[in-house]
Design a protein around this motif. Structure first.
Motif, mmCIF file in Angstrom:
data_model
loop_
_atom_site.group_PDB
_atom_site.id
_atom_site.type_symbol
_atom_site.label_atom_id
_atom_site.label_comp_id
_atom_site.label_asym_id
_atom_site.label_seq_id
_atom_site.Cartn_x
_atom_site.Cartn_y
_atom_site.Cartn_z
ATOM 1 N N VAL A 138 0.443 50.819 71.687
ATOM 2 C CA VAL A 138 0.255 49.643 70.624
ATOM 3 C C VAL A 138 1.456 48.948 70.568
ATOM 4 C CG1 VAL A 138 0.898 50.975 68.826
ATOM 5 C CG2 VAL A 138 -0.468 48.851 68.159
ATOM 6 N N GLN A 139 1.709 47.562 70.658
ATOM 7 C CA GLN A 139 2.666 46.823 70.470
ATOM 8 C C GLN A 139 3.231 46.777 69.075
ATOM 9 O OE1 GLN A 139 5.016 44.853 71.617
ATOM 10 N NE2 GLN A 139 4.190 45.094 73.789
ATOM 11 N N LYS A 140 4.722 46.616 69.120
ATOM 12 C CA LYS A 140 5.418 46.765 67.876
ATOM 13 C C LYS A 140 5.245 45.491 66.762
ATOM 14 C CE LYS A 140 7.895 43.340 69.280
ATOM 15 N NZ LYS A 140 7.801 41.861 68.819
ATOM 16 N N PRO A 141 5.334 45.774 65.413
ATOM 17 C CA PRO A 141 5.398 46.975 64.876
ATOM 18 C C PRO A 141 3.955 48.047 64.853
ATOM 19 C CG PRO A 141 4.904 45.364 63.389
ATOM 20 C CD PRO A 141 4.948 44.788 64.517
ATOM 21 N N MET A 142 4.041 49.065 64.988
ATOM 22 C CA MET A 142 2.705 49.782 65.329
ATOM 23 C C MET A 142 1.833 49.573 64.061
ATOM 24 S SD MET A 142 3.479 53.895 65.136
ATOM 25 C CE MET A 142 3.263 54.631 63.695
ATOM 26 N N ALA A 143 2.576 49.282 62.933
ATOM 27 C CA ALA A 143 1.496 48.787 61.728
ATOM 28 C C ALA A 143 2.072 47.716 60.882
ATOM 29 C CB ALA A 143 1.668 50.254 60.815
ATOM 30 N N HIS A 144 1.132 47.237 59.953
ATOM 31 C CA HIS A 144 1.610 46.048 59.246
ATOM 32 C C HIS A 144 2.093 46.539 57.854
ATOM 33 C CE1 HIS A 144 0.770 42.998 56.313
ATOM 34 N NE2 HIS A 144 0.815 42.226 57.305
ATOM 35 N N ASP A 145 1.623 47.741 57.309
ATOM 36 C CA ASP A 145 2.150 48.443 55.917
ATOM 37 C C ASP A 145 2.384 49.642 56.129
ATOM 38 O OD1 ASP A 145 0.409 46.449 55.151
ATOM 39 O OD2 ASP A 145 -1.423 47.383 54.850
ATOM 40 N N VAL A 146 3.337 50.287 55.002
ATOM 41 C CA VAL A 146 4.046 51.478 55.333
ATOM 42 C C VAL A 146 2.904 52.554 55.293
ATOM 43 C CG1 VAL A 146 5.321 52.883 53.744
ATOM 44 C CG2 VAL A 146 5.990 50.481 53.965
ATOM 45 N N TYR A 147 2.027 52.223 54.331
ATOM 46 C CA TYR A 147 0.905 53.217 54.500
ATOM 47 C C TYR A 147 0.218 53.548 55.730
ATOM 48 C CZ TYR A 147 -3.721 55.598 53.348
ATOM 49 O OH TYR A 147 -4.898 56.359 53.538
ATOM 50 N N GLU A 148 -0.016 52.508 56.460
ATOM 51 C CA GLU A 148 -0.724 52.567 57.979
ATOM 52 C C GLU A 148 0.353 53.244 58.596
ATOM 53 O OE1 GLU A 148 -3.087 48.647 58.016
ATOM 54 O OE2 GLU A 148 -0.898 48.573 58.612
ATOM 55 N N ALA A 149 1.745 53.058 58.649
ATOM 56 C CA ALA A 149 2.617 53.669 59.549
ATOM 57 C C ALA A 149 2.731 55.253 59.364
ATOM 58 C CB ALA A 149 4.000 53.123 59.151
ATOM 59 N N ARG A 150 2.687 55.615 58.035
ATOM 60 C CA ARG A 150 2.630 57.028 57.761
ATOM 61 C C ARG A 150 1.317 57.606 58.071
ATOM 62 N NH1 ARG A 150 5.248 60.150 53.791
ATOM 63 N NH2 ARG A 150 7.075 58.633 53.920
ATOM 64 N N MET A 151 0.334 57.065 58.023
ATOM 65 C CA MET A 151 -1.040 57.492 58.508
ATOM 66 C C MET A 151 -0.972 57.824 59.808
ATOM 67 S SD MET A 151 -2.639 58.582 55.727
ATOM 68 C CE MET A 151 -0.729 58.836 54.940
#
Length: 483
Positions: A138-151
């Motif tokens: 997955v391209q950077k950043p791997m998530a849009h939100d902090v919650y997504e990144a943690r999950m």
């Protein structure tokens, strides 16, 4: 491949060959002994389903194919004009417009998913793929939100698949050199790191607003699918009409779709400091901005300071300073008067130690030590960390090889367990940036305040207004999978 390794993968290669026999018209998967000498067996090839195939998606695919062991089997894009060049390169690949349809219909016919959509779609695509036990790039950043990144950070290990974020500098020799220099104690204890970039290079800040006038969407673009998880907006009139351009690149500055400068360049520049120093979750973050940021769009420049607690590799807390939009740290006194130290690539980094300094460009390019005799000492240090074949350029082949080896049998430079920490730090900066944005003539109380972060509970404890940005509400039809 051993039997237990095959079972560890979601769709086994043995099952894949069986499926391929059924779908022979589409795949032409035949054993090596039938094809003859010099042909690659299906079990030695990574079959990829790609979501977002123009721009960066096209260049990613080209690099995967360069490995000689990957084949783009399915291509998905909502913009048929922008994707046309990629379609031409891989005429045998089956095409889709909606990634959900592709994953649902073709799940037995590919090994891995590559996602190069705008930021707001990364998490829903990647979690859908991982929950199906598909390897993921997955391209950077791997998530849009902090919650997504943690999950997402633990999902690759949960589903036993190989993961890689598209911050190719994490594979560079420069990162490993700086790790070795720091571990050897050449620059002493580090309490401050400065990181910077020349971006944004797209329209951002300066009072930008979404136009009230809209225009007709061309037939070759599915605007509704492009907006995906974000709230529905009318397709805007273009800049030539006094409006804005969103596609193909200018979405980065709009919070609904992009993650601003941090999302674009943070993964390339912040990775080395976090890796070298073993940094994990931020404890606090504070930002000041310039150039008209708002709740809709990022500012044209910002200066943000992240505070990290002591790690296993530091003697105490560390502050990491992020600067963009032309802002630079003080010039190191060890440099020659006219030396261009900050012009390597699109940004750089400076570690300030008690015995000396260490600096490098974007992707950790051209690392060096500042201080009398330090480079001479560095030349005597033996390599400690394994290099990636091809350095930065080998980031793609490294993932392909790791996928073919199977979960747990090979390493990648930016697996989600590490990429999640990096992405979360970047997105914490965005919390602070958005927290000082103007709304209806007033400023949020995050201005002049250090946001205190409770990492365990995913919450800012002293400015509740910014917690609304920790986790988005998706539009109907979109959700995280398998968390």
């Amino acid at each position: 491949m051993k039997e237990n390794e095959e079972k560890a993968e979601g769709t086994t290669r043995r099952d894949f060959v069986k499926t391929g026999a059924v779908a022979a018209a589409a795949f032409s998967i035949v054993p090596r002994f039938v094809l003859g000498k010099g042909y690659r067996a299906p079990s030695d090839t990574l079959y990829i389903a790609s979501v977002g195939v123009n721009g960066k998606g096209e260049s990613d695919l080209r690099e995967f194919v360069k490995s000689g062991k990957a084949k783009p089997q399915f291509l998905c894009d909502v913009d048929q004009v922008k994707a046309a060049g990629t379609y031409k390169q891989y005429p045998d690949a089956k095409r889709y417009v909606d990634y959900r349809e592709m994953l649902d219909k073709e799940s037995k016919n590919f090994d891995a998913v590559h996602c190069a959509t705008p930021d707001h779609m990364h998490a829903v695509v990647a979690t859908a793929a991982m929950s199906m036990k598909k390897h993921i790039y997955v391209q950077k950043p791997m998530a849009h939100d902090v919650y997504e990144a943690r999950m997402m950070s633990s999902m690759a290990d949960k589903y036993k698949i190989v993961s890689q974020m598209g911050n190719q500098g994490s594979s560079s020799d420069g990162v490993r050199l700086m790790q070795e220099w720091y571990d050897a104690g050449l620059i002493g204890d580090i309490k401050e790191v400065y990181c910077w970039t020349n971006r944004p290079i797209w329209p951002q800040g300066n009072g930008m607003k979404w136009p009230t006038e809209s225009r007709e969407v061309r037939d070759t673009l599915n605007w509704d699918l492009w907006q995906g998880t974000a709230k529905a907006r009318p397709y805007p009139i273009g800049r030539d009409q006094g409006g804005i351009d969103v596609l193909p690149f200018s979405w980065r500055g709009w919070w609904d779709y992009g993650t601003g400068v941090l999302g674009d360049m943070g993964a390339h520049i912040l990775h080395a400091p976090m890796k070298v120093l073993g940094l994990k979750y931020v404890t606090s973050v504070q930002s000041s901005v310039g150039g008209g940021g708002s709740l809709d769009v990022g500012p044209s420049s910002n200066y943000t300071v992240m505070s990290f607690p002591k790690s296993d590799k530091t003697k105490g807390p560390v502050k990491v300073h992020w600067m963009d939009g032309g802002i630079l740290p003080p010039r190191p006194e060890e440099l020659e008067p006219e030396e261009n130290w900050a012009g390597i690539g699109d940004g750089g980094m400076l570690f300030v130690g008690t015995k000396g300094k260490m600096t490098a460009g974007c992707y950790a390019e051209a690392p060096r030590l500042l201080g009398e005799g330090l480079m001479d000492k560095a030349a005597k240090i033996k390599p400690k960390y394994d290099r990636v074949k091809g350095s930065t350029g080998g980031h793609y082949a490294q993932w392909v090889e790791a996928c073919l080896a199977g979960y747990g049998n090979a390493k990648t430079s930016s697996p989600m367990s590490e990429a999640g920490l990096l992405t979360e730090a970047m997105l914490m900066c965005n919390l602070a940036i958005r927290g000082v944005s103007v709304q209806q003539g007033r400023r949020y109380p995050a201005r002049f305040v250090n946001l205190e972060w409770d990492a365990a509970n995913l919450k800012v404890t002293n400015v509740d207004e910014v917690n609304q940005f920790v986790k988005r509400t998706y539009r109907d039809g979109y959700s995280l999978s398998g968390i």
